[in-house]
Design a protein around this motif. Sequence first.
Motif, short mmCIF file in Angstrom:
data_model
loop_
_atom_site.label_atom_id
_atom_site.label_comp_id
_atom_site.label_asym_id
_atom_site.label_seq_id
_atom_site.Cartn_x
_atom_site.Cartn_y
_atom_site.Cartn_z
N GLY A 227 27.97 54.34 59.84
CA GLY A 227 28.85 54.72 60.94
C GLY A 227 28.13 55.27 62.15
N ARG A 228 28.91 55.99 62.96
CA ARG A 228 28.42 56.49 64.25
C ARG A 228 27.21 57.39 64.11
N ARG A 229 27.24 58.31 63.15
CA ARG A 229 26.15 59.24 62.95
C ARG A 229 25.69 59.20 61.50
N CYS A 230 24.42 59.43 61.27
CA CYS A 230 23.91 59.48 59.90
C CYS A 230 24.54 60.65 59.18
N GLY A 231 24.99 60.43 57.96
CA GLY A 231 25.61 61.49 57.19
C GLY A 231 27.04 61.79 57.61
N ASP A 232 27.66 60.89 58.39
CA ASP A 232 29.05 61.07 58.82
C ASP A 232 29.97 60.87 57.61
N PRO A 233 30.74 61.88 57.20
CA PRO A 233 31.58 61.76 56.01
C PRO A 233 32.86 60.97 56.21
N ARG A 234 33.05 60.41 57.40
CA ARG A 234 34.31 59.70 57.68
C ARG A 234 34.29 58.23 57.31
N SER A 235 33.11 57.62 57.22
CA SER A 235 33.06 56.18 56.91
C SER A 235 31.98 55.90 55.87
N PRO A 236 32.32 55.16 54.82
CA PRO A 236 31.33 54.84 53.77
C PRO A 236 30.18 53.99 54.31
N ASP A 237 29.01 54.19 53.75
CA ASP A 237 27.86 53.34 54.08
C ASP A 237 28.03 51.98 53.42
N VAL A 238 27.49 50.95 54.05
CA VAL A 238 27.70 49.57 53.59
C VAL A 238 26.38 48.92 53.19
N TYR A 239 26.40 48.27 52.03
CA TYR A 239 25.25 47.58 51.47
C TYR A 239 25.62 46.13 51.18
N THR A 240 24.65 45.23 51.27
CA THR A 240 24.84 43.85 50.83
C THR A 240 24.79 43.81 49.31
N ARG A 241 25.75 43.12 48.70
CA ARG A 241 25.82 43.05 47.23
C ARG A 241 24.83 42.00 46.72
N VAL A 242 23.80 42.44 46.03
CA VAL A 242 22.72 41.54 45.59
C VAL A 242 23.20 40.50 44.60
N SER A 243 24.09 40.88 43.68
CA SER A 243 24.52 39.93 42.63
C SER A 243 25.20 38.70 43.22
N SER A 244 25.78 38.83 44.41
CA SER A 244 26.45 37.69 45.05
C SER A 244 25.46 36.66 45.58
N PHE A 245 24.18 37.04 45.64
CA PHE A 245 23.18 36.15 46.22
C PHE A 245 22.08 35.77 45.23
N ARG A 246 22.36 35.97 43.94
CA ARG A 246 21.35 35.65 42.93
C ARG A 246 20.94 34.18 42.98
N GLY A 247 21.92 33.29 43.17
CA GLY A 247 21.61 31.86 43.22
C GLY A 247 20.68 31.52 44.37
N TRP A 248 20.98 32.06 45.55
CA TRP A 248 20.14 31.81 46.72
C TRP A 248 18.73 32.38 46.51
N ILE A 249 18.65 33.59 45.98
CA ILE A 249 17.34 34.22 45.72
C ILE A 249 16.53 33.36 44.75
N ARG A 250 17.17 32.94 43.69
CA ARG A 250 16.50 32.12 42.67
C ARG A 250 16.00 30.81 43.26
N ASN A 251 16.83 30.16 44.07
CA ASN A 251 16.43 28.87 44.66
C ASN A 251 15.26 29.01 45.61
N VAL A 252 15.27 30.05 46.45
CA VAL A 252 14.16 30.26 47.39
C VAL A 252 12.87 30.52 46.64
N MET A 253 12.93 31.37 45.62
CA MET A 253 11.71 31.69 44.89
C MET A 253 11.22 30.48 44.09
N ARG A 254 12.12 29.65 43.62
CA ARG A 254 11.72 28.45 42.87
C ARG A 254 11.00 27.46 43.79
#
Length: 256
Positions: A227-254
């Motif tokens: 969000g607007r400021r680091c440590g702002d308790p009003r909005s959750p931090d957002v991460y990319t979900r790795v498990s959704s991209f396992r196929g792409w990761i596997r294909n690139v490394m292969r």
Amino acid sequence: MMHPLRKCLPVYLLICLGLHHALGSEIIHGQKVPENQMLYMASLQNDAGKHVCGGFLIREDFVLTAAHCAKWSPTSVVLGTHNLRKVDNNAMRIRVDTCKHPSYTNISSGHDIMLLKLSKKAKLGKKVQLVQLPKSGFKIKNNAKCRVAGWGYTKTAGNSVDELQATDVKIVNQKTCKKEWKIGKVKLPANIICAGGFKTTNGFCKGDSGGPLVCGGAAAGVVSFSGRRCGDPRSPDVYTRVSSFRGWIRNVMRRN
């Protein structure tokens, strides 16, 4: 056909609301990571040898990070040290080539994930280890405790540090996360995890981008934006979900 203005609107809102990806900063309310822990952490650096993003080693020749980190032109990764003042260029620094997810355009569109191909294999041992990736369909319970780590500032507009920091964060329910971001008129992309930054000041800040959200020993997420400021308790931090991209990761490394 989507109207160009509407297509660009999420990016406009991110800018207007002061939302940011996590370049140039560090963990909020974190602690120094012991030298024998989180040995998969990587510091992405530019040609000047400056830290620009975090990442994590998933195979001897591949580091996983955030696609938006490509904006700062990382040319090498540093492995095998938590203290960026103590870098042996010959032993710890390895040149890389970038491979962004083909569907990535900006952080609001999702697919904020990138692989870095190392020019030589990292030597695993007492100072360098791999981190496990979650399997496809991996699920995390709401309020589960995870950990995020990185190098950088300890507060908004603060000063960066050289020693790796980490802090514990709790998983935020997806419905709650979407509701909180909707207040700011931001529609979250698909395939994300929300953790920390909501009803707590623990979380990541600029420069932690690309670092891992570690849950149950696996790198479940990649630091994307907050969000607007680091440590702002009003909005959750957002991460990319790795498990959704396992196929792409596997294909690139292969292929490589």
